[in-house]
Write an enzyme that holds these catalytic residues in place. Structure first.
Site, PDB file in Angstrom:
ATOM      1  N   GLU A 148       0.854  -1.196   0.000  1.00  0.00           N
ATOM      2  CA  GLU A 148       0.000   0.000   0.000  1.00  0.00           C
ATOM      3  C   GLU A 148       0.879   1.231   0.000  1.00  0.00           C
ATOM      4  O   GLU A 148       1.858   1.309   0.766  1.00  0.00           O
ATOM      5  CB  GLU A 148      -0.887  -0.030   1.251  1.00  0.00           C
ATOM      6  CG  GLU A 148      -2.273   0.485   1.034  1.00  0.00           C
ATOM      7  CD  GLU A 148      -3.088  -0.345   0.041  1.00  0.00           C
ATOM      8  OE1 GLU A 148      -3.099   0.007  -1.153  1.00  0.00           O
ATOM      9  OE2 GLU A 148      -3.700  -1.333   0.458  1.00  0.00           O
ATOM     10  N   THR A 185       2.947   2.032  -2.102  1.00  0.00           N
ATOM     11  CA  THR A 185       4.269   1.732  -2.659  1.00  0.00           C
ATOM     12  C   THR A 185       4.297   2.028  -4.159  1.00  0.00           C
ATOM     13  O   THR A 185       5.364   2.201  -4.732  1.00  0.00           O
ATOM     14  CB  THR A 185       4.629   0.245  -2.458  1.00  0.00           C
ATOM     15  OG1 THR A 185       3.492  -0.543  -2.834  1.00  0.00           O
ATOM     16  CG2 THR A 185       4.979  -0.053  -1.021  1.00  0.00           C
ATOM     17  N   ASP A 186       3.119   2.094  -4.798  1.00  0.00           N
ATOM     18  CA  ASP A 186       3.128   2.198  -6.279  1.00  0.00           C
ATOM     19  C   ASP A 186       3.790   3.487  -6.760  1.00  0.00           C
ATOM     20  O   ASP A 186       4.615   3.461  -7.675  1.00  0.00           O
ATOM     21  CB  ASP A 186       1.723   1.996  -6.881  1.00  0.00           C
ATOM     22  CG  ASP A 186       0.662   2.971  -6.431  1.00  0.00           C
ATOM     23  OD1 ASP A 186       0.914   3.755  -5.492  1.00  0.00           O
ATOM     24  OD2 ASP A 186      -0.442   2.958  -7.027  1.00  0.00           O
ATOM     25  N   SER A 196     -26.238   6.700 -15.536  1.00  0.00           N
ATOM     26  CA  SER A 196     -25.691   5.969 -14.388  1.00  0.00           C
ATOM     27  C   SER A 196     -26.822   5.510 -13.495  1.00  0.00           C
ATOM     28  O   SER A 196     -27.585   6.333 -12.977  1.00  0.00           O
ATOM     29  CB  SER A 196     -24.738   6.878 -13.592  1.00  0.00           C
ATOM     30  OG  SER A 196     -24.610   6.378 -12.279  1.00  0.00           O
ATOM     31  N   SER A 250     -11.817   0.358  -5.633  1.00  0.00           N
ATOM     32  CA  SER A 250     -11.416   1.018  -6.866  1.00  0.00           C
ATOM     33  C   SER A 250     -12.506   1.089  -7.923  1.00  0.00           C
ATOM     34  O   SER A 250     -12.328   0.680  -9.069  1.00  0.00           O
ATOM     35  CB  SER A 250     -10.193   0.322  -7.437  1.00  0.00           C
ATOM     36  OG  SER A 250      -9.254   1.296  -7.670  1.00  0.00           O
ATOM     37  N   SER A 251     -13.621   1.645  -7.510  1.00  0.00           N
ATOM     38  CA  SER A 251     -14.689   1.853  -8.488  1.00  0.00           C
ATOM     39  C   SER A 251     -14.232   2.828  -9.564  1.00  0.00           C
ATOM     40  O   SER A 251     -14.649   2.722 -10.717  1.00  0.00           O
ATOM     41  CB  SER A 251     -15.947   2.370  -7.791  1.00  0.00           C
ATOM     42  OG  SER A 251     -15.634   3.480  -6.981  1.00  0.00           O
ATOM     43  N   ASP A 259      -4.327   0.617  -9.151  1.00  0.00           N
ATOM     44  CA  ASP A 259      -5.733   0.263  -9.348  1.00  0.00           C
ATOM     45  C   ASP A 259      -6.030  -0.085 -10.808  1.00  0.00           C
ATOM     46  O   ASP A 259      -6.685  -1.081 -11.112  1.00  0.00           O
ATOM     47  CB  ASP A 259      -6.650   1.423  -8.927  1.00  0.00           C
ATOM     48  CG  ASP A 259      -6.334   1.905  -7.530  1.00  0.00           C
ATOM     49  OD1 ASP A 259      -5.756   1.134  -6.753  1.00  0.00           O
ATOM     50  OD2 ASP A 259      -6.659   3.062  -7.215  1.00  0.00           O
ATOM     51  N   TYR A 283      -3.404  12.432   0.347  1.00  0.00           N
ATOM     52  CA  TYR A 283      -2.718  11.509  -0.572  1.00  0.00           C
ATOM     53  C   TYR A 283      -1.594  12.252  -1.301  1.00  0.00           C
ATOM     54  O   TYR A 283      -0.441  11.806  -1.327  1.00  0.00           O
ATOM     55  CB  TYR A 283      -3.727  10.951  -1.582  1.00  0.00           C
ATOM     56  CG  TYR A 283      -3.161   9.899  -2.507  1.00  0.00           C
ATOM     57  CD1 TYR A 283      -3.273   8.551  -2.208  1.00  0.00           C
ATOM     58  CD2 TYR A 283      -2.503  10.253  -3.683  1.00  0.00           C
ATOM     59  CE1 TYR A 283      -2.759   7.571  -3.056  1.00  0.00           C
ATOM     60  CE2 TYR A 283      -1.986   9.286  -4.533  1.00  0.00           C
ATOM     61  CZ  TYR A 283      -2.121   7.958  -4.212  1.00  0.00           C
ATOM     62  OH  TYR A 283      -1.609   6.996  -5.055  1.00  0.00           O
TER      63      TYR A 283
HETATM   64  C1  GLA Z   1      -5.142   4.641  -4.048  1.00  0.00           C
HETATM   65  C2  GLA Z   1      -4.399   4.995  -5.343  1.00  0.00           C
HETATM   66  C3  GLA Z   1      -3.376   3.912  -5.692  1.00  0.00           C
HETATM   67  C4  GLA Z   1      -2.492   3.573  -4.513  1.00  0.00           C
HETATM   68  C5  GLA Z   1      -3.323   3.350  -3.248  1.00  0.00           C
HETATM   69  C6  GLA Z   1      -2.463   3.172  -2.029  1.00  0.00           C
HETATM   70  O1  GLA Z   1      -5.947   3.512  -4.237  1.00  0.00           O
HETATM   71  O2  GLA Z   1      -5.303   5.143  -6.409  1.00  0.00           O
HETATM   72  O3  GLA Z   1      -2.606   4.318  -6.799  1.00  0.00           O
HETATM   73  O4  GLA Z   1      -1.508   4.544  -4.301  1.00  0.00           O
HETATM   74  O5  GLA Z   1      -4.230   4.415  -3.011  1.00  0.00           O
HETATM   75  O6  GLA Z   1      -1.721   2.025  -2.137  1.00  0.00           O
END
Ligand code: GLA
Length: 425
Positions: A46, A48-49, A80, A144-145, A199, A249
């Protein structure tokens, strides 16, 4: 009719609704069909991307689907079901008209607009369509909708373009990871969040029964078995959505960049003779030994952020080794550690996520749990022995509302395939 069998349920429902919602006199080209893409969970790795590190996501059996027909013109009409909202996008003026169109669209349609804009910027051509958008990925619930709607948009544009472009391997116009990168850019312009590629890559690469190890720098990836019949993947939604999440974020991301620069300078001063310091471009390039030696020279906040990321990358690699040995049960202890790091060092958890992790910890048969995704709300991911799933549900029902005043939602997911589409009539 046979084709219909492979449709996920949301695609079937969207198809049924299409004829009711779109009954004006648009000129349609070609038949009716559906395109869809999955949401994801992230087993571990998490935040880390965007540090060029490793992630281990799983595409799940929850999708967002577009069902409809190609139009003769360059208009896109969308309904929708979740928001009971109509949105219209004019392809002809894009990408120049992106800002003007974005302003008038509801948030969900901005992701669609973003993907269409990025496809056009990439030189891909496609025409309009009308579609009902329907899904079973909980909206904003940490599965991740947004990536699911983005990747489904790319799939829908391809599907309704009736051959103008293709997504696939080798000779296709776009490879799956090019679609992921394009959807990531779309997310940036649609939402202003500088999210990583986790995601979108997970949604594009999903395979049934597999977790995906992705190196977020090289984008090299490989699949690991994740289909232990005795273990369930449980996602529990706190019901909390916080506005603060996007600014926090971006702040975490900047802090990681700052920590990288400082550590590179510190290491250059100390180790210039024996290590290629120029090679340090992200936290991914700093070893645990180097961090143990020099981490204390960072200001407190940056030390905690970098320490978490470097340890989390190592946990991903450890998890991979465990999955390769078939030791899924042992992954649980790494999930607990990941949660602790996200809570105390990366500081992206919240009381509701901590409550869910603490409740899970007391239930025998829960192998591990942690908050998942960006943080400050959303959900936890829990690795649970099948026979303990109901007990976990009871524990959450009994304790979570009393601790938080909220109701949590419980979901058992399976590792599933990536985007797909089909013509039905
Ligand atoms: C969100 C972001 C991802 C990632 C996560 C944390 O989902 O969209 O790219 O950074 O947070 O791991």
């Amino acid at each position: 009719m046979n084709e219909k069998k492979k449709l996920p349920l949301p695609a079937l429902s969207a198809l049924e609704l299409f004829a009711q919602v779109f009954h004006d006199d648009a000129q349609y080209a070609g038949g009716t069909g559906a395109a869809w893409a999955p949401g994801r969970v992230n087993l571990i790795g998490e935040h880390t991307d965007y540090n060029d590190g490793f992630v281990l996501p799983i595409a799940i059996d929850r999708v967002i689907a577009f069902a409809g027909r190609a139009r003769e013109d360059f208009q896109v009409g969308l309904w929708s079901t979740h928001f009971s909202q109509y949105a219209q996008i004019a392809l002809a003026g894009l990408p120049e008209s992106f800002d003007a169109q974005r302003e008038h669209l509801p948030a969900w349609a901005r992701y669609v607009l973003g993907v269409m804009t990025e496809l056009l910027r990439a030189g891909v051509r496609f025409s309009g369509f009308d579609a009902v958008v329907h899904g079973d990925v909980p909206v904003g619930g940490g599965m991740s909708s947004s990536a699911a709607i983005e990747v489904a948009t790319a799939q829908a544009c391809m599907f309704f373009s009736r051959g103008s472009f293709t997504i696939g391997q080798q000779d296709a116009t776009l490879q799956p990871l090019e679609v992921a990168a394009l959807c990531q850019r779309a997310e940036h312009i649609a939402s202003g969040v500088r999210s990583g590629i986790l995601d979108q890559a997970a949604s594009c690469l999903g395979q049934p029964g597999k977790a995906i190890l992705l190196d977020c720098r090289s984008l090299a990836h490989r699949y690991l078995p994740f289909d232990e019949p005795g273990i369930s993947l449980v996602v529990i939604d706190t019901g909390v959505r916080r506005e603060l999440a996007s600014s926090a974020y971006n702040e975490r991301r900047s802090q990681c960049e700052e920590a990288t620069t400082m550590l590179r300078d510190i290491i250059a001063r100390n180790e210039s003779q024996n290590s290629p310091v120029g090679a340090i471009r992200a936290l991914r390039d700093i070893t645990q030994e180097q961090f143990a030696r020099y981490g204390s020279e960072l200001p407190g906040v940056l030390r905690r952020r970098a320490g978490y990321v470097i340890a989390e990358d190592a946990r991903v690699i450890e998890t991979v080794a465990l999955l390769e040995m078939g030791a899924v049960e042992q992954v649980g202890s790494l999930l607990w550690l990941s949660h602790e790091g996200l809570r105390y060092e990366y500081e992206v958890s919240c009381p509701e996520l901590d409550a869910l992790a603490e409740i899970a910890r007391q239930v025998p048969g829960v192998l591990g749990a942690r908050m998942m995704g960006g943080g400050f709300g959303g959900c936890t991911i829990n690795l649970v022995r099948n026979e303990a799933v109901e007990e976990l549900r009871r524990a959450v029902d009994a304790q979570y509302p009393a601790r938080t005043g909220l109701q949590a939602t419980f979901d058992v997911c399976r590792a599933a395939g990536g985007p797909d589409s089909t013509l039905v009539s």
